[in-house]
Design a protein around this motif. Structure first.
Motif, PDB file in Angstrom:
ATOM      1  N   ASP A   1      15.752 -91.715  20.242  1.00 24.42           N
ATOM      2  CA  ASP A   1      15.924 -91.099  21.560  1.00 24.42           C
ATOM      3  C   ASP A   1      16.594 -89.734  21.480  1.00 24.42           C
ATOM      4  OD1 ASP A   1      14.816 -93.392  22.666  1.00 24.42           O
ATOM      5  OD2 ASP A   1      16.762 -94.279  23.134  1.00 24.42           O
ATOM      6  N   VAL A   2      17.318 -89.459  20.397  1.00 26.43           N
ATOM      7  CA  VAL A   2      18.076 -88.208  20.296  1.00 26.43           C
ATOM      8  C   VAL A   2      17.713 -87.354  19.092  1.00 26.43           C
ATOM      9  CG1 VAL A   2      20.087 -89.048  21.571  1.00 26.43           C
ATOM     10  CG2 VAL A   2      19.997 -89.334  19.092  1.00 26.43           C
TER      11      VAL A   2
ATOM     12  N   GLU B   1      21.724 -82.975  27.798  1.00 27.43           N
ATOM     13  CA  GLU B   1      21.739 -84.444  27.872  1.00 27.43           C
ATOM     14  C   GLU B   1      22.544 -85.046  26.722  1.00 27.43           C
ATOM     15  OE1 GLU B   1      17.465 -85.408  29.992  1.00 27.43           O
ATOM     16  OE2 GLU B   1      17.487 -84.817  27.875  1.00 27.43           O
ATOM     17  N   ILE B   2      22.410 -84.475  25.561  1.00 22.50           N
ATOM     18  CA  ILE B   2      23.172 -84.978  24.410  1.00 22.50           C
ATOM     19  C   ILE B   2      24.662 -84.721  24.597  1.00 22.50           C
ATOM     20  CG2 ILE B   2      23.604 -84.632  21.942  1.00 22.50           C
ATOM     21  CD1 ILE B   2      20.525 -84.388  21.664  1.00 22.50           C
ATOM     22  N   GLN B   3      24.995 -83.544  25.108  1.00 25.82           N
ATOM     23  CA  GLN B   3      26.402 -83.250  25.382  1.00 25.82           C
ATOM     24  C   GLN B   3      26.956 -84.224  26.422  1.00 25.82           C
ATOM     25  OE1 GLN B   3      28.381 -80.917  23.700  1.00 25.82           O
ATOM     26  NE2 GLN B   3      29.914 -82.209  24.673  1.00 25.82           N
TER      27      GLN B   3
ATOM     28  N   ASP C   1      35.717 -94.562  14.410  1.00 26.44           N
ATOM     29  CA  ASP C   1      34.376 -95.065  14.717  1.00 26.44           C
ATOM     30  C   ASP C   1      33.654 -94.143  15.690  1.00 26.44           C
ATOM     31  OD1 ASP C   1      34.737 -97.271  13.061  1.00 26.44           O
ATOM     32  OD2 ASP C   1      35.390 -98.566  14.706  1.00 26.44           O
ATOM     33  N   LEU C   2      34.367 -93.678  16.711  1.00 26.08           N
ATOM     34  CA  LEU C   2      33.768 -92.764  17.680  1.00 26.08           C
ATOM     35  C   LEU C   2      33.352 -91.468  16.995  1.00 26.08           C
ATOM     36  CD1 LEU C   2      33.001 -91.916  20.562  1.00 26.08           C
ATOM     37  CD2 LEU C   2      35.377 -91.156  20.852  1.00 26.08           C
ATOM     38  N   GLY C   3      34.233 -90.921  16.178  1.00 25.35           N
ATOM     39  CA  GLY C   3      33.914 -89.683  15.463  1.00 25.35           C
ATOM     40  C   GLY C   3      32.720 -89.845  14.540  1.00 25.35           C
ATOM     41  N   SER C   4      32.650 -90.976  13.862  1.00 26.33           N
ATOM     42  CA  SER C   4      31.516 -91.234  12.976  1.00 26.33           C
ATOM     43  C   SER C   4      30.217 -91.392  13.757  1.00 26.33           C
ATOM     44  CB  SER C   4      31.780 -92.479  12.130  1.00 26.33           C
ATOM     45  OG  SER C   4      32.850 -92.254  11.244  1.00 26.33           O
ATOM     46  N   ALA C   5      30.289 -92.042  14.906  1.00 29.00           N
ATOM     47  CA  ALA C   5      29.100 -92.215  15.749  1.00 29.00           C
ATOM     48  C   ALA C   5      28.588 -90.865  16.243  1.00 29.00           C
ATOM     49  CB  ALA C   5      29.417 -93.133  16.933  1.00 29.00           C
ATOM     50  N   ILE C   6      29.495 -90.016  16.700  1.00 30.57           N
ATOM     51  CA  ILE C   6      29.109 -88.683  17.163  1.00 30.57           C
ATOM     52  C   ILE C   6      28.541 -87.871  15.993  1.00 30.57           C
ATOM     53  CG2 ILE C   6      29.985 -86.479  18.063  1.00 30.57           C
ATOM     54  CD1 ILE C   6      32.000 -88.227  19.718  1.00 30.57           C
ATOM     55  N   GLY C   7      29.186 -87.965  14.852  1.00 31.57           N
ATOM     56  CA  GLY C   7      28.696 -87.262  13.668  1.00 31.57           C
ATOM     57  C   GLY C   7      27.305 -87.717  13.268  1.00 31.57           C
ATOM     58  N   MET C   8      27.039 -89.023  13.366  1.00 32.47           N
ATOM     59  CA  MET C   8      25.718 -89.543  13.036  1.00 32.47           C
ATOM     60  C   MET C   8      24.655 -88.903  13.926  1.00 32.47           C
ATOM     61  SD  MET C   8      24.182 -93.414  13.332  1.00 32.47           S
ATOM     62  CE  MET C   8      24.123 -93.329  15.130  1.00 32.47           C
ATOM     63  N   VAL C   9      24.931 -88.827  15.221  1.00 34.26           N
ATOM     64  CA  VAL C   9      23.972 -88.230  16.150  1.00 34.26           C
ATOM     65  C   VAL C   9      23.766 -86.750  15.839  1.00 34.26           C
ATOM     66  CG1 VAL C   9      23.622 -87.535  18.556  1.00 34.26           C
ATOM     67  CG2 VAL C   9      24.259 -89.868  18.012  1.00 34.26           C
TER      68      VAL C   9
ATOM     69  N   LEU D   1      24.222 -85.094  13.013  1.00 32.83           N
ATOM     70  CA  LEU D   1      23.482 -84.926  11.760  1.00 32.83           C
ATOM     71  C   LEU D   1      22.023 -85.315  11.917  1.00 32.83           C
ATOM     72  CD1 LEU D   1      25.996 -86.215   9.080  1.00 32.83           C
ATOM     73  CD2 LEU D   1      25.214 -83.875   9.427  1.00 32.83           C
ATOM     74  N   SER D   2      21.770 -86.376  12.665  1.00 39.10           N
ATOM     75  CA  SER D   2      20.393 -86.846  12.832  1.00 39.10           C
ATOM     76  C   SER D   2      19.526 -85.803  13.514  1.00 39.10           C
ATOM     77  CB  SER D   2      20.352 -88.166  13.603  1.00 39.10           C
ATOM     78  OG  SER D   2      20.660 -87.977  14.973  1.00 39.10           O
ATOM     79  N   ARG D   3      20.116 -84.989  14.347  1.00 39.48           N
ATOM     80  CA  ARG D   3      19.344 -83.974  15.059  1.00 39.48           C
ATOM     81  C   ARG D   3      18.812 -82.910  14.110  1.00 39.48           C
ATOM     82  NH1 ARG D   3      22.234 -81.326  18.567  1.00 39.48           N
ATOM     83  NH2 ARG D   3      20.459 -80.829  19.871  1.00 39.48           N
ATOM     84  N   ARG D   4      19.484 -82.668  12.995  1.00 39.30           N
ATOM     85  CA  ARG D   4      19.030 -81.657  12.026  1.00 39.30           C
ATOM     86  C   ARG D   4      18.333 -82.272  10.815  1.00 39.30           C
ATOM     87  NH1 ARG D   4      21.768 -76.768  12.141  1.00 39.30           N
ATOM     88  NH2 ARG D   4      20.016 -76.060  10.889  1.00 39.30           N
ATOM     89  N   TYR D   5      18.766 -83.476  10.423  1.00 38.73           N
ATOM     90  CA  TYR D   5      18.174 -84.134   9.259  1.00 38.73           C
ATOM     91  C   TYR D   5      17.076 -85.127   9.641  1.00 38.73           C
ATOM     92  CZ  TYR D   5      21.499 -82.143   6.005  1.00 38.73           C
ATOM     93  OH  TYR D   5      22.216 -81.263   5.226  1.00 38.73           O
TER      94      TYR D   5
END
Length: 112
Positions: free
Chosen positions: A65-66, A5-7, A23-31, A33-37
């Motif tokens: 949600d993610v 679902e995340i993919q 901005d897109l790259g940063s948004a994807i990176g935020m998600v 990182l959030s999954r591990r941190y």
């Protein structure tokens, strides 16, 4: 959300995106990182406005949600170590307590 679902979320965001790819790259990176941190650590890194901007890019309503509240790597976050176990988390997020926000992470001596 599970891995598939995340993919799918990321693939849709990439396909539908108009704007600055940074901005897109940063948004994807935020998600990612959030999954591990955890989402709490992410809120200690980014301003609320930045998080809202990235969530909008990804078509999400909430980072919860993610991502878990506190991820398995949260202990590496300098900012998280300062607020963990205190009542100050939301005050820091809202900017009522300064000097805590930090994107710095460090491995502990036993992780080296």
């Amino acid at each position: 959300m599970n891995e598939k679902e995340i993919q799918g979320l990321i693939d849709r965001a990439i396909e539908d995106f108009n704007g600055n790819l940074n901005d897109l790259g940063s948004a994807i990176g935020m998600v990612m990182l959030s999954r591990r941190y955890g989402w709490r650590v992410v809120l200690l890194i980014h301003s609320p406005n930045t998080v809202r901007k990235y969530l909008k890019i990804l078509g999400l309503k909430n980072l919860r949600d993610v991502a878990p509240e506190v991820g398995e790597l949260a202990h590496r976050s300098n900012a998280w170590r300062l607020v963990d176990g205190t009542a100050n988390f939301w005050k820091v997020v809202r900017g009522q307590i300064s000097g805590v926000r930090s994107a710095l992470v460090e491995k502990s001596a036993d992780e080296h």
